[in-house]
Design a protein around this motif. Structure first.
Motif: not given
Lengths: 422, 291
Positions: B259, B256-257, A91, A85, A87-88, B233
């Motif tokens: 990208l 999101f990880t 980012s 979470t 990292q996301q 998750y």
């Protein structure tokens, strides 16, 4: 017609109110998830820090001292504790040009991913000037925090090692005084595996196991990016043997992250683990000490080698408070800043001159000095699509450990992954 | 004629704010997702180039994606069968008249009131071989029982489905219960006089009368299952390997990880189309079931 106009105006007003309502909600949410925000300081030596330390019991002490000595008011936003979470979120903040956060704490995985993306402000001219830079670990700075253009993008907040931690009681029970080489290591693991307890514990969840694979690859003199290298093959075969041949470590740890591994280690289920940090979890569980759980030097296999890591402060390129942020970063990179982290967070100073000071004491200093003088110290092997690569290697490793693929398959696919993500 | 036109205009002006918000928050993101799915977008490398349908072609050749599609199908079918069968049984139990009935109904709803992420994180520990309450419970009857639920594909998948069921089954059952309470007791009494037993009454009265209710519930619950990602998750991170990575989880990871926004958008579009088709089919089926 007048009526229509009045209705139209009413409608427009409603939209305006609705939209302004959205905007004010957004800013309120920002304040509530952050620390205190003093409206009087807005825009003047004030920053927002995205931090992983907010749950640390001594965070407020650290914050108070950091604000006093840096002269910057620090609002803070708590980073999620879950690594995926976190990292996301980071980012998303950086890639979207979000300027609500000025300084972020990022780990090596994120630094590797972001350093060439243009989202982080270069710091070599403002913060990491010659006198500061020469005190920081040069290899680490080059491998982890230098972009392809040569910009330095982060201030390491500490130096950590992925060290070998042992339970001294189990070492004593095995009749051993030290673990110096591969033979000692295997002997210790076998001697301490009994009654449902294991000699070695790992966190082999697919995004975590990378640390241990790379550590064994290093110890066997391999190359994480070359899976035709005999040392690399030996390393994963060694891990396979630990789990399946000698059964000195459980296969079920492929579901474990550090929290599960550490709990088992604290509970005496494991005799040794590879772990980062200065043993905070073990201290909190009253299991830390020379006669209990403590860090020892790495054993020498083909060579004696260890990984170093850090969490680094980086400056968001989209920040509107760059001057204040630089002021904070200068403080973080200073002697005061490093000692504040050591004192409140048990973070071993990244600067060699600060680490050598009298204020930094204890058995961690002794073992860190021994490690620095006897080991090859490396940053971890990472590629730009960091998490994708780490996750793929972890998945392959789990398949190998569970006999779904052979060693040759693993090495072939691992090499393909290296080529794909390079 | 003039008055009618005026009222239409007033109506449009009144719904305009809601319409604009809906366009901004739903229609625009959908169109933009379709648009991005035609590009290779890799934020980390600063790549954005038009690739047409390449992302869609890659999607069906990506072994991780194929695993995700398979598991999503298993998850949706397995979970929905569980919801329907166990949900009806639970609703029938809750519909019985006994002391403490209201308290039981409240207790039964508790799991549904908890956030899935919290449940999933707790479940990671609950299914742990050493510390987990599942194995602890089983060991009370079979002391030598040892199973590492989350490390084998089949058991990890079963655990994920079980957790999903545990959380949402009570809600499903309560909604079925609402349907049951509309059935008049006169019908059961008449059936009893005609000699029908309880099983015959269930299949001839209860089930037909709640079937439309169940079908409508199944449509929504199926859609929620298809877009579910939080359980995986927080509980398995898609593991072991990639075997419990649901499609929605794959979208999140790619977007999101990793990208890889373009690729993530193409998966999201496929998911959207699957949902649209399933919704259409379900709604048309619902129209045909009418008691």
């Amino acid at each position: 017609m007048k009526r229509l106009w009045s209705l139209f105006l009413t409608g427009s007003l409603t939209i305006a109110v609705a939209l302004s309502g959205c905007s004010s909600n957004g800013s309120k949410a920002n304040e509530t998830t952050s620390g205190t925000k003093d409206a009087g300081n807005a825009g003047k030596d004030e920053i927002t820090l995205y931090t992983i330390q907010s749950t640390n019991p001594k965070f407020q002490d650290w914050l108070k001292e950091a604000e006093e000595k840096s002269g910057v008011k620090i609002n803070w936003v708590a980073a999620p504790t879950d690594s995926d979470t976190r990292q996301q979120k980071v980012s998303t903040i950086l890639s979207s040009g979000d300027n609500t956060v000025d300084i972020l704490e990022i780990n090596d995985e994120m630094a590797t991913s972001f350093k060439n993306a243009g989202w982080l402000e270069p710091l070599q001219d403002t913060v990491l000037t010659g006198d500061v830079l020469k005190q920081l670990p040069q290899g680490y700075m080059k491998d982890m925090l230098t972009s392809s253009k040569g910009d330095l993008v982060g201030v390491p907040s500490y130096t950590g090692y992925l060290g070998l931690w042992v339970d001294q009681k189990k070492l004593d029970a095995a009749g051993m005084t030290s673990i110096n080489n591969e033979e000692d290591f295997v002997k210790f693991l076998k001697a301490t595996t009994k009654d449902g307890q294991y000699g070695y514990g790992g966190s082999w969840e697919k995004t975590y196991v990378f640390n241990e694979i790379a550590t064994f690859v290093n110890l066997f003199g391999g190359d994480y990016f070359d899976w035709s290298n005999e040392g690399s093959r030996k390393a994963v075969k060694f891990m396979y043997d630990m789990a399946n041949t000698w059964k000195v470590t459980p296969v079920d740890q492929i579901a474990d992250k550090y929290e599960q591994m550490n709990q088992k280690f604290i509970d005496g289920k494991y005799a040794s683990v590879f772990m980062w940090g200065t043993g905070t979890d073990y201290k909190q569980a009253n299991r830390y000490g020379e006669d209990q759980i403590h860090m020892i030097n790495m054993p020498e296999f083909a060579k004696r080698s260890i990984f170093t890591d850090s969490w680094s402060y980086v400056l968001n390129s989209a920040s509107k408070n760059k001057d204040a942020a630089i002021k904070f970063l200068k403080y973080a990179a200073s002697e005061d800043g490093e000692l504040n982290s050591w004192k409140n967070f048990d973070r071993y100073p990244a600067r060699a001159d600060v680490a050598a000071k009298e204020e930094v004491t204890g058995d961690i200093k002794t073992i860190y000095n021994e490690i620095q003088s006897t080991n090859e110290v490396h940053g971890r092997p990472m590629l730009p699509q960091t998490m994708e690569f780490i996750s793929e290697m972890g998945t392959l490793f789990q398949n190998y450990i569970q006999d779904k693929i052979t060693l040759d398959d693993f090495c072939k696919k691992a090499q393909e992954a290296v080529e794909r993500y390079k | 004629m003039y008055a009618s036109k005026k009222y239409w205009m007033i109506a449009w002006i009144l719904v305009l704010p809601a319409l604009l918000i809906r366009i901004f928050t739903t229609i625009y993101p959908i169109i933009e997702t379709f648009h991005i799915s035609l590009f290779e977008v890799k934020l980390l490398q600063g790549i954005r180039k038009f690739v047409g349908l390449d992302n869609y072609i890659q999607l069906f050749h990506d072994s991780k994606m194929i695993t995700s599609i398979r598991f999503t199908a298993i998850f949706v079918v397995g979970s929905m069968i569980g919801h329907i069968v166990l949900g009806i049984i639970l609703a029938l139990i809750l519909n019985m008249k006994f002391r403490g009935q209201k308290v039981l109904r409240t207790i039964v709803l508790l799991p549904w009131a908890m956030p899935m992420v919290v449940i999933a994180m707790a479940s990671k520990w609950a299914f742990n071989n050493e510390y987990g309450l599942i194995n602890d419970f089983i060991r009370r009857f079979a002391p030598s029982f040892n199973l590492d639920w989350l490390i084998y594909t089949n058991t990890a998948r079963s655990a994920v489905i079980a957790v999903d069921l545990w959380k949402d089954l009570p809600f499903f059952a309560i909604l079925v219960l609402a349907g049951l309470q509309f059935i008049s007791s006169d019908m059961y009494e008449a059936a009893k006089i005609d000699g029908a037993g309880s099983i015959r009454s269930f299949f001839s009265i209860t089930l037909p009368l709640i079937s439309r209710n169940i079908l409508m519930l199944s449509i929504f619950f199926t859609m929620w299952r298809i877009t579910s990602f939080d359980v995986v998750y927080a509980m398995t991170s898609g593991g072991p390997g990639e075997s419990t990575a649901l499609i929605a989880y794959r979208v999140t990871t790619e977007a999101f990880t990793n990208l890889n926004t373009g690729y993530a958008a193409s998966i999201a579009v496929v998911l959207f189309l699957v949902m649209a088709v399933l919704s259409g089919l379900s709604m048309s089926a619902a129209k045909r079931v009418d008691y």
